[in-house]
Design a protein around this motif. Structure first.
Motif, PDB file in Angstrom:
ATOM      1  N   GLY A   1     -35.257  36.592  12.638  1.00  0.00           N
ATOM      2  CA  GLY A   1     -35.027  37.619  11.616  1.00  0.00           C
ATOM      3  C   GLY A   1     -35.495  38.980  12.100  1.00  0.00           C
ATOM      4  O   GLY A   1     -35.618  39.233  13.291  1.00  0.00           O
ATOM      5  N   SER A   2     -35.797  39.856  11.177  1.00  0.00           N
ATOM      6  CA  SER A   2     -36.167  41.223  11.538  1.00  0.00           C
ATOM      7  C   SER A   2     -37.603  41.342  12.041  1.00  0.00           C
ATOM      8  O   SER A   2     -37.957  42.303  12.709  1.00  0.00           O
ATOM      9  N   SER A   3     -38.458  40.353  11.725  1.00  0.00           N
ATOM     10  CA  SER A   3     -39.860  40.442  12.161  1.00  0.00           C
ATOM     11  C   SER A   3     -39.986  40.300  13.669  1.00  0.00           C
ATOM     12  O   SER A   3     -40.847  40.906  14.280  1.00  0.00           O
ATOM     13  N   GLY A   4     -39.136  39.469  14.267  1.00  0.00           N
ATOM     14  CA  GLY A   4     -39.115  39.331  15.708  1.00  0.00           C
ATOM     15  C   GLY A   4     -40.319  38.638  16.323  1.00  0.00           C
ATOM     16  O   GLY A   4     -40.466  38.623  17.531  1.00  0.00           O
ATOM     17  N   ARG A   5     -41.215  38.066  15.534  1.00  0.00           N
ATOM     18  CA  ARG A   5     -42.391  37.396  16.090  1.00  0.00           C
ATOM     19  C   ARG A   5     -42.049  36.020  16.642  1.00  0.00           C
ATOM     20  O   ARG A   5     -42.769  35.485  17.466  1.00  0.00           O
ATOM     21  N   ARG A   6     -40.983  35.442  16.156  1.00  0.00           N
ATOM     22  CA  ARG A   6     -40.558  34.130  16.639  1.00  0.00           C
ATOM     23  C   ARG A   6     -39.371  34.305  17.579  1.00  0.00           C
ATOM     24  O   ARG A   6     -38.590  35.239  17.440  1.00  0.00           O
ATOM     25  N   LYS A   7     -39.236  33.375  18.498  1.00  0.00           N
ATOM     26  CA  LYS A   7     -38.089  33.398  19.399  1.00  0.00           C
ATOM     27  C   LYS A   7     -36.851  32.906  18.653  1.00  0.00           C
ATOM     28  O   LYS A   7     -36.962  32.188  17.661  1.00  0.00           O
ATOM     29  N   PRO A   8     -35.668  33.256  19.164  1.00  0.00           N
ATOM     30  CA  PRO A   8     -34.444  32.688  18.579  1.00  0.00           C
ATOM     31  C   PRO A   8     -34.463  31.169  18.702  1.00  0.00           C
ATOM     32  O   PRO A   8     -35.181  30.602  19.540  1.00  0.00           O
ATOM     33  N   LEU A   9     -33.681  30.525  17.880  1.00  0.00           N
ATOM     34  CA  LEU A   9     -33.564  29.069  17.972  1.00  0.00           C
ATOM     35  C   LEU A   9     -32.982  28.700  19.334  1.00  0.00           C
ATOM     36  O   LEU A   9     -32.104  29.403  19.848  1.00  0.00           O
ATOM     37  N   PRO A  10     -33.448  27.624  19.935  1.00  0.00           N
ATOM     38  CA  PRO A  10     -32.922  27.242  21.250  1.00  0.00           C
ATOM     39  C   PRO A  10     -31.473  26.758  21.155  1.00  0.00           C
ATOM     40  O   PRO A  10     -31.035  26.256  20.122  1.00  0.00           O
ATOM     41  N   THR A  11     -30.764  26.922  22.246  1.00  0.00           N
ATOM     42  CA  THR A  11     -29.397  26.430  22.330  1.00  0.00           C
ATOM     43  C   THR A  11     -29.396  24.929  22.026  1.00  0.00           C
ATOM     44  O   THR A  11     -30.235  24.188  22.530  1.00  0.00           O
ATOM     45  N   GLY A  12     -28.493  24.510  21.173  1.00  0.00           N
ATOM     46  CA  GLY A  12     -28.381  23.093  20.841  1.00  0.00           C
ATOM     47  C   GLY A  12     -29.422  22.572  19.869  1.00  0.00           C
ATOM     48  O   GLY A  12     -29.573  21.362  19.722  1.00  0.00           O
ATOM     49  N   PHE A  13     -30.124  23.476  19.166  1.00  0.00           N
ATOM     50  CA  PHE A  13     -31.160  23.030  18.237  1.00  0.00           C
ATOM     51  C   PHE A  13     -30.549  22.178  17.117  1.00  0.00           C
ATOM     52  O   PHE A  13     -31.195  21.264  16.611  1.00  0.00           O
ATOM     53  N   HIS A  14     -29.294  22.455  16.752  1.00  0.00           N
ATOM     54  CA  HIS A  14     -28.623  21.639  15.732  1.00  0.00           C
ATOM     55  C   HIS A  14     -28.340  20.227  16.256  1.00  0.00           C
ATOM     56  O   HIS A  14     -28.416  19.254  15.519  1.00  0.00           O
ATOM     57  N   VAL A  15     -28.074  20.108  17.552  1.00  0.00           N
ATOM     58  CA  VAL A  15     -27.877  18.787  18.155  1.00  0.00           C
ATOM     59  C   VAL A  15     -29.217  18.042  18.193  1.00  0.00           C
ATOM     60  O   VAL A  15     -29.273  16.841  17.931  1.00  0.00           O
ATOM     61  N   SER A  16     -30.292  18.770  18.475  1.00  0.00           N
ATOM     62  CA  SER A  16     -31.626  18.168  18.446  1.00  0.00           C
ATOM     63  C   SER A  16     -31.932  17.599  17.064  1.00  0.00           C
ATOM     64  O   SER A  16     -32.554  16.545  16.940  1.00  0.00           O
ATOM     65  N   PHE A  17     -31.490  18.309  16.010  1.00  0.00           N
ATOM     66  CA  PHE A  17     -31.669  17.815  14.644  1.00  0.00           C
ATOM     67  C   PHE A  17     -30.992  16.456  14.484  1.00  0.00           C
ATOM     68  O   PHE A  17     -31.582  15.509  13.952  1.00  0.00           O
ATOM     69  N   LEU A  18     -29.765  16.335  14.958  1.00  0.00           N
ATOM     70  CA  LEU A  18     -29.042  15.060  14.848  1.00  0.00           C
ATOM     71  C   LEU A  18     -29.750  13.956  15.631  1.00  0.00           C
ATOM     72  O   LEU A  18     -29.821  12.807  15.172  1.00  0.00           O
ATOM     73  N   GLN A  19     -30.298  14.297  16.805  1.00  0.00           N
ATOM     74  CA  GLN A  19     -31.018  13.307  17.594  1.00  0.00           C
ATOM     75  C   GLN A  19     -32.283  12.839  16.862  1.00  0.00           C
ATOM     76  O   GLN A  19     -32.598  11.647  16.855  1.00  0.00           O
ATOM     77  N   VAL A  20     -32.999  13.775  16.251  1.00  0.00           N
ATOM     78  CA  VAL A  20     -34.195  13.410  15.484  1.00  0.00           C
ATOM     79  C   VAL A  20     -33.802  12.533  14.296  1.00  0.00           C
ATOM     80  O   VAL A  20     -34.463  11.534  14.014  1.00  0.00           O
ATOM     81  N   MET A  21     -32.717  12.881  13.626  1.00  0.00           N
ATOM     82  CA  MET A  21     -32.258  12.064  12.493  1.00  0.00           C
ATOM     83  C   MET A  21     -31.941  10.644  12.954  1.00  0.00           C
ATOM     84  O   MET A  21     -32.294   9.676  12.272  1.00  0.00           O
TER      85      MET A  21
END
Length: 122
Positions: free
Chosen positions: A62-82
């Motif tokens: 977001g605009s705060s910029g304190r966190r890094k962007p989500l990593p590439t494929g983070f949505h795929v990681s979600f499916l793997q965790v599920m």
């Protein structure tokens, strides 16, 4: 009970924490209402089958910029965790949520037993 019925029952015992965007509110929804997942460096979005609404499962810096962007494929990681949670679910309901780990400066999916959650954490 068939293997498919067992998996469906397991998915119904998994809950997913949403991340509010644009003034929305945080929700905990059952994983079995998620019909699709997409993602980029800013968001992981899921489509709900019950309301046909998009919900955010992870929100990048977001605009705060304190966190890094989500990593590439983070949505795929979600499916793997599920998938892992479905295989491991025995008697306890689970909660899956995105978490920014400050000291490691990385994103990860976290799985917790529902009975171990403290309401004040949310």
């Amino acid at each position: 009970m068939s293997k498919q019925q067992q998996q469906e029952a397991a998915v119904a015992r998994i809950w997913v924490l949403t991340q509010p965007t644009g003034g929305g509110r945080q929700e905990i929804l059952r994983a079995d209402v998620i019909t699709s997942v997409s993602g980029d460096k800013d968001n992981v979005l899921a489509l709900r089958s019950d309301t046909r609404a998009l919900v955010s499962l992870a929100v990048g810096p977001g605009s705060s910029g304190r966190r890094k962007p989500l990593p590439t494929g983070f949505h795929v990681s979600f499916l793997q965790v599920m998938d892992e949670v479905v295989r491991d679910t025995v008697d306890l309901d689970k909660l899956v949520m995105a978490e920014w780990v400050i000291d490691k400066e990385e994103w990860r999916w976290v799985v917790q037993d529902i009975e171990d959650l403290a309401p004040r954490e949310f």
